[in-house]
Design an enzyme around this catalytic site. Sequence first.
Site, PDB file in Angstrom:
ATOM      1  N   HIS A  40      -2.933   0.105  -2.235  1.00 17.85           N
ATOM      2  CA  HIS A  40      -1.330   0.162  -1.800  1.00 17.85           C
ATOM      3  C   HIS A  40      -0.473   1.206  -2.360  1.00 17.85           C
ATOM      4  CE1 HIS A  40      -2.454  -0.989  -5.888  1.00 17.85           C
ATOM      5  NE2 HIS A  40      -1.422  -0.786  -6.368  1.00 17.85           N
ATOM      6  N   HIS A  82      -4.665 -12.570  -1.707  1.00 16.89           N
ATOM      7  CA  HIS A  82      -4.583 -11.847  -3.159  1.00 16.89           C
ATOM      8  C   HIS A  82      -3.048 -11.847  -3.292  1.00 16.89           C
ATOM      9  CE1 HIS A  82      -4.689  -9.210  -6.288  1.00 16.89           C
ATOM     10  NE2 HIS A  82      -5.933  -8.797  -5.832  1.00 16.89           N
ATOM     11  N   GLU A 138       4.023   3.027 -11.587  1.00 20.29           N
ATOM     12  CA  GLU A 138       3.429   2.288 -12.472  1.00 20.29           C
ATOM     13  C   GLU A 138       2.539   2.984 -13.478  1.00 20.29           C
ATOM     14  OE1 GLU A 138       0.378   0.485  -9.876  1.00 20.29           O
ATOM     15  OE2 GLU A 138       1.762  -0.747  -8.794  1.00 20.29           O
ATOM     16  N   HIS A 170       0.828   6.123 -11.393  1.00 17.58           N
ATOM     17  CA  HIS A 170       0.862   5.993  -9.747  1.00 17.58           C
ATOM     18  C   HIS A 170       2.160   6.064  -9.560  1.00 17.58           C
ATOM     19  CE1 HIS A 170      -3.576   4.329 -10.450  1.00 17.58           C
ATOM     20  NE2 HIS A 170      -3.802   5.603 -10.310  1.00 17.58           N
ATOM     21  N   HIS A 223      -2.906   4.416  -4.182  1.00 17.38           N
ATOM     22  CA  HIS A 223      -4.002   4.183  -5.081  1.00 17.38           C
ATOM     23  C   HIS A 223      -4.583   2.763  -4.899  1.00 17.38           C
ATOM     24  CE1 HIS A 223      -0.208   2.478  -6.780  1.00 17.38           C
ATOM     25  NE2 HIS A 223      -0.784   1.548  -7.572  1.00 17.38           N
TER      26      HIS A 223
END
Length: 450
Positions: A343, A300, A349, A373, A379
């Site tokens: 993460h 990813h 964010e 976050h 989260h």
Amino acid sequence: MNTLAESSLAKAAVNTVRYQSGFGNEFATEALPGALPVNQNSPQQVAYGLYAEQLSGTAFTAPRGHNRRSWLYRIRPAAMHEPFARIDNGLVARFDDVETPPDQLRWDPHPMPLPAVPTDFVAGLITMAGNGSPDAQTGCAIHLYAANQSMTDNFFYSADGELLIVPQAGRLQLLTELGVIDIEPQEIAVIPRGVRFQVKLPDGQAQGYVCENFGALLRLPDLGPLGSNGLANPRDFLTPHARYEDREGDFRLIAKFGGNLWQAKIGHSPLDVVAWHGNYAPYKYDLRRFNTIGSISYDHPDPSIFLVLQAQSDTPGVDTLDFVIFPPRWLAAEHTFRPPWFHRNVASEFMGLIHGEYDAKAEGFRPGGASLHNCMTGHGPDGATFEKASRSDTSKPDKVADTMAFMFETRNIIKPTRHALTSPTLQKNYYQCWMDIRKHFNPQQRPEQQ
């Protein structure tokens, strides 16, 4: 006099070729033939009896590649207005009047104003979070807007920062000093610091998000190993042609200055620029034109592959503001957990949803809503999303379709305002979306048995 003055040349530009393309280009546009001086920015006498005025968005001595300025040729200079006076508003000048919790935070959509309460774009702005300050020229403020009335006799500008406008519902027509920009949900517009404008509502009401960037101007990121193509292409950024109003009346000029709103009487429309040239101008971009990059083998990639615009800091590779989107895309990585993983980041964010659903949450994150976050706050996907994705068939590609989410990301803590922390739209039980995550640990289960 109360007319919208356009020559036949200007009408052709407005109605047929409304925009010029290319990010940060040096543009030249006129609504009357010959209004642009040919060989001199500020001649002793400008054509049509206009006034020459320079609008600077960077220091005069900034390197040529970063210098932003435009020359405006207008009916009256911008200095013509009465003194300003403070007015009440829903904006916040400081971000330290309430403690910032390290919790995950999420809000339902902000309600539209009642029909009995006419509210234009400026009156409908509410500050949700931010950091830094316009005084220090670093950081950002994040606002929501909800409006049910077009601006008619009011004009607005921010002296604090450039405005990144992200519609969620309803179209906006932005009448700016340098021309007209029309945007709809899944498009964005950037209004530079100091540019005066007016917002019309073609659909009668609208709501969305605004990020006010106090720091270095937004720019396209470098592509590095990607090469010369990918992500947001410069040609898809559109800047308007010149268009002017020659209108007199009892108007108000509203300025955001030092975090507060001020108003002054002005006897004419400030949208009276007949011609302009330069590279400091408003622009729009269609998020659906973003060329999404992803893995076609395994694993990813980091979300930086979704970066549309960035405001760089004094630390290479670390931005004061990133604008990131999560558009429709194919997921093809094999043997890989495809949604965003769990993460914790050094960056903070603030996320919004324009359309559809976000693939990391099963429910609760609605179009028009938002989440925050902050730095090192854990989260990721909720329990239902994790269970579904960890058992999906990754030998087949999967399309995340009919969606558009975005993120304002900064290197500093994003501090929610008192309004945001006490709003009835704040979801008190947001944390519970992770509380049903099951324990799967089994020390007796060897890797070859999985």
